[in-house]
Design a protein around this motif. Structure first.
Motif, PDB file in Angstrom:
ATOM      1  N   GLY A   5       0.817  -1.212   0.000  1.00 38.58           N
ATOM      2  CA  GLY A   5       0.000   0.000   0.000  1.00 38.58           C
ATOM      3  C   GLY A   5       0.845   1.253   0.000  1.00 38.58           C
ATOM      4  N   ASN A   6       1.900   1.254   0.812  1.00 36.56           N
ATOM      5  CA  ASN A   6       2.793   2.417   0.856  1.00 36.56           C
ATOM      6  C   ASN A   6       3.461   2.658  -0.496  1.00 36.56           C
ATOM      7  N   ALA A   7       3.883   1.574  -1.146  1.00 41.34           N
ATOM      8  CA  ALA A   7       4.532   1.702  -2.452  1.00 41.34           C
ATOM      9  C   ALA A   7       3.564   2.259  -3.487  1.00 41.34           C
ATOM     10  N   ALA A   8       2.323   1.773  -3.463  1.00 38.27           N
ATOM     11  CA  ALA A   8       1.318   2.267  -4.405  1.00 38.27           C
ATOM     12  C   ALA A   8       0.994   3.731  -4.131  1.00 38.27           C
ATOM     13  N   LEU A   9       0.921   4.100  -2.855  1.00 39.80           N
ATOM     14  CA  LEU A   9       0.630   5.485  -2.492  1.00 39.80           C
ATOM     15  C   LEU A   9       1.752   6.408  -2.954  1.00 39.80           C
ATOM     16  N   ALA A  10       3.000   5.977  -2.737  1.00 41.65           N
ATOM     17  CA  ALA A  10       4.137   6.781  -3.186  1.00 41.65           C
ATOM     18  C   ALA A  10       4.130   6.946  -4.698  1.00 41.65           C
ATOM     19  N   SER A  11       3.812   5.878  -5.409  1.00 41.30           N
ATOM     20  CA  SER A  11       3.757   5.940  -6.869  1.00 41.30           C
ATOM     21  C   SER A  11       2.672   6.906  -7.345  1.00 41.30           C
ATOM     22  N   THR A  12       1.550   6.877  -6.667  1.00 43.24           N
ATOM     23  CA  THR A  12       0.454   7.788  -7.016  1.00 43.24           C
ATOM     24  C   THR A  12       0.867   9.241  -6.804  1.00 43.24           C
ATOM     25  N   LEU A  13       1.492   9.522  -5.659  1.00 41.04           N
ATOM     26  CA  LEU A  13       1.887  10.900  -5.359  1.00 41.04           C
ATOM     27  C   LEU A  13       3.009  11.374  -6.282  1.00 41.04           C
ATOM     28  N   ALA A  14       3.837  10.449  -6.754  1.00 38.17           N
ATOM     29  CA  ALA A  14       4.959  10.810  -7.616  1.00 38.17           C
ATOM     30  C   ALA A  14       4.584  10.861  -9.094  1.00 38.17           C
ATOM     31  N   ASP A  15       3.337  10.544  -9.418  1.00 33.83           N
ATOM     32  CA  ASP A  15       2.887  10.548 -10.805  1.00 33.83           C
ATOM     33  C   ASP A  15       3.175  11.922 -11.426  1.00 33.83           C
ATOM     34  N   PRO A  16       3.835  11.944 -12.591  1.00 33.64           N
ATOM     35  CA  PRO A  16       4.163  13.229 -13.224  1.00 33.64           C
ATOM     36  C   PRO A  16       2.958  14.126 -13.472  1.00 33.64           C
ATOM     37  N   ARG A  17       1.761  13.548 -13.523  1.00 36.37           N
ATOM     38  CA  ARG A  17       0.571  14.379 -13.725  1.00 36.37           C
ATOM     39  C   ARG A  17       0.361  15.342 -12.559  1.00 36.37           C
ATOM     40  N   THR A  18       0.855  14.976 -11.383  1.00 37.30           N
ATOM     41  CA  THR A  18       0.716  15.894 -10.241  1.00 37.30           C
ATOM     42  C   THR A  18       1.600  17.127 -10.412  1.00 37.30           C
ATOM     43  N   HIS A  19       2.641  17.029 -11.239  1.00 39.81           N
ATOM     44  CA  HIS A  19       3.551  18.162 -11.431  1.00 39.81           C
ATOM     45  C   HIS A  19       2.848  19.353 -12.083  1.00 39.81           C
ATOM     46  N   GLN A  20       1.781  19.068 -12.816  1.00 39.83           N
ATOM     47  CA  GLN A  20       1.017  20.143 -13.443  1.00 39.83           C
ATOM     48  C   GLN A  20       0.144  20.876 -12.421  1.00 39.83           C
ATOM     49  N   ILE A  21      -0.055  20.244 -11.269  1.00 39.26           N
ATOM     50  CA  ILE A  21      -0.917  20.801 -10.227  1.00 39.26           C
ATOM     51  C   ILE A  21      -0.097  21.508  -9.160  1.00 39.26           C
ATOM     52  N   THR A  22       1.023  20.906  -8.779  1.00 37.23           N
ATOM     53  CA  THR A  22       1.861  21.471  -7.724  1.00 37.23           C
ATOM     54  C   THR A  22       3.306  21.047  -7.919  1.00 37.23           C
ATOM     55  N   GLY A  23       4.238  21.934  -7.570  1.00 42.33           N
ATOM     56  CA  GLY A  23       5.651  21.592  -7.595  1.00 42.33           C
ATOM     57  C   GLY A  23       6.183  21.240  -6.229  1.00 42.33           C
ATOM     58  N   ASP A  24       5.291  21.241  -5.230  1.00 42.36           N
ATOM     59  CA  ASP A  24       5.695  21.056  -3.842  1.00 42.36           C
ATOM     60  C   ASP A  24       5.902  19.577  -3.510  1.00 42.36           C
ATOM     61  N   ASP A  25       6.691  19.326  -2.449  1.00 42.50           N
ATOM     62  CA  ASP A  25       6.759  17.977  -1.893  1.00 42.50           C
ATOM     63  C   ASP A  25       5.366  17.564  -1.433  1.00 42.50           C
ATOM     64  N   LYS A  26       5.126  16.255  -1.421  1.00 42.49           N
ATOM     65  CA  LYS A  26       3.781  15.764  -1.120  1.00 42.49           C
ATOM     66  C   LYS A  26       3.857  14.626  -0.102  1.00 42.49           C
ATOM     67  N   THR A  27       3.106  14.766   0.979  1.00 40.70           N
ATOM     68  CA  THR A  27       2.983  13.705   1.982  1.00 40.70           C
ATOM     69  C   THR A  27       1.518  13.437   2.255  1.00 40.70           C
ATOM     70  N   LEU A  28       1.163  12.163   2.236  1.00 41.23           N
ATOM     71  CA  LEU A  28      -0.196  11.749   2.558  1.00 41.23           C
ATOM     72  C   LEU A  28      -0.126  10.572   3.517  1.00 41.23           C
ATOM     73  N   LEU A  29      -0.802  10.682   4.645  1.00 40.96           N
ATOM     74  CA  LEU A  29      -0.883   9.592   5.626  1.00 40.96           C
ATOM     75  C   LEU A  29      -2.348   9.274   5.829  1.00 40.96           C
ATOM     76  N   LEU A  30      -2.698   7.999   5.669  1.00 43.23           N
ATOM     77  CA  LEU A  30      -4.079   7.561   5.809  1.00 43.23           C
ATOM     78  C   LEU A  30      -4.146   6.422   6.830  1.00 43.23           C
ATOM     79  N   ALA A  31      -4.947   6.616   7.861  1.00 45.94           N
ATOM     80  CA  ALA A  31      -5.178   5.591   8.880  1.00 45.94           C
ATOM     81  C   ALA A  31      -6.614   5.123   8.727  1.00 45.94           C
ATOM     82  N   LEU A  32      -6.798   3.839   8.477  1.00 47.28           N
ATOM     83  CA  LEU A  32      -8.114   3.278   8.230  1.00 47.28           C
ATOM     84  C   LEU A  32      -8.471   2.327   9.358  1.00 47.28           C
ATOM     85  N   ARG A  33      -9.624   2.537   9.943  1.00 42.65           N
ATOM     86  CA  ARG A  33     -10.083   1.644  11.009  1.00 42.65           C
ATOM     87  C   ARG A  33     -10.426   0.279  10.394  1.00 42.65           C
ATOM     88  N   ALA A  34      -9.829  -0.764  10.918  1.00 40.36           N
ATOM     89  CA  ALA A  34     -10.015  -2.093  10.348  1.00 40.36           C
ATOM     90  C   ALA A  34     -11.424  -2.608  10.646  1.00 40.36           C
TER      91      ALA A  34
END
Length: 252
Positions: free
Chosen positions: A223-252
């Motif tokens: 999940g972490n690898a997929a999340l990192a890949s999503t955030l690093a997608d070059p399409r995001t570069h058109q939206i923001t040039g900033d570093d990106k961090t996303l943390l998601l905690a899901l109740r099981a």
């Protein structure tokens, strides 16, 4: 590990934005989390772009805050104890330790400037703690969302940091008065595509897909690898040039 400690699955990724990739600058975001006795501790820190050691500051504050809060819970503190003053006391200790590091490195505390957005969430109640920009969302059991919004200064691109002299008065706590099915923390680099207009709520077309996948993934590592890949997608570069961090905690 006891069953209650498995009540949260936590995923997180910090990726370098285009502005830093172009200049070969490392990601200045950091995140950390722990689950102690069913209580979620999570934090995202964003190092100031203008501070020369902010990457180290963000990493230190994120890791040490979670470690210190976990220690307090393990020693018997409650979520309410943390909200009532132990959280602020912990941040004061971490700020003092960072000041010691700065002095030893012939640097200043401002060289390590970083924002803080975090969550402490128990079974039924919790709270956000927030210093500066970034954003936090609690997805509540009734389907609503409780949002801790970014705080910016008087001028554009100005915000608040733990290193600041007035950090105590700029520290905001927001109670989460009911159970949450999910906690989402993000640095400001994610806000343009993870939040809806005017930060009114999570942007469902993006977040529903991300959370839907993470709820089915076999391991947190995948999940972490997929999340990192999503955030690093070059399409995001058109939206923001900033570093990106996303943390998601899901109740099981």
């Amino acid at each position: 590990m006891t069953a209650v400690q498995n009540t949260w699955r936590v995923f997180g990724a910090s990726v370098t934005g285009k502005a830093h990739l172009d200049k070969d600058i490392a990601c200045q975001d950091a995140h950390a989390h722990a689950v102690v006795g069913g209580v979620l501790l999570a934090i995202v820190c964003d190092g100031a772009g203008s501070a020369r050691l902010s990457e180290q500051g963000a990493q230190f504050v994120a890791a040490q805050t979670v470690q210190a809060l976990a220690g307090r819970l393990e020693q018997g503190a409650t979520v309410q104890d943390l909200q009532d003053g132990a959280l602020a006391a912990t941040l004061a200790q971490i700020r003092a330790a960072l000041d010691d590091i700065a002095r030893a490195a012939d640097a200043t505390l401002d060289d390590y400037a970083a924002t803080v957005v975090g969550a402490v969430m128990g079974a039924d109640t919790g709270f956000f703690f927030h210093l500066g920009d970034g954003l936090a969302v609690a997805q509540l059991g009734d389907g609503g969302e409780l949002i801790s919004l970014p705080a910016n200064g008087e001028y554009a691109n100005e915000t608040y940091f733990l290193s600041g002299e007035r950090w105590r008065e700029q520290l905001r706590l927001l109670a989460i008065p009911q159970a949450a099915s999910g906690i989402v923390l993000m640095s400001d680099g994610c806000m343009p595509f993870a939040m809806s207009k005017n930060n009114g709520g999570l942007y469902a077309p993006f977040m529903d897909a991300v959370q839907g996948y993470l709820r089915t993934v076999d391991s947190v590592g995948l999940g972490n690898a997929a999340l990192a890949s999503t955030l690093a997608d070059p399409r995001t570069h058109q939206i923001t040039g900033d570093d990106k961090t996303l943390l998601l905690a899901l109740r099981a």
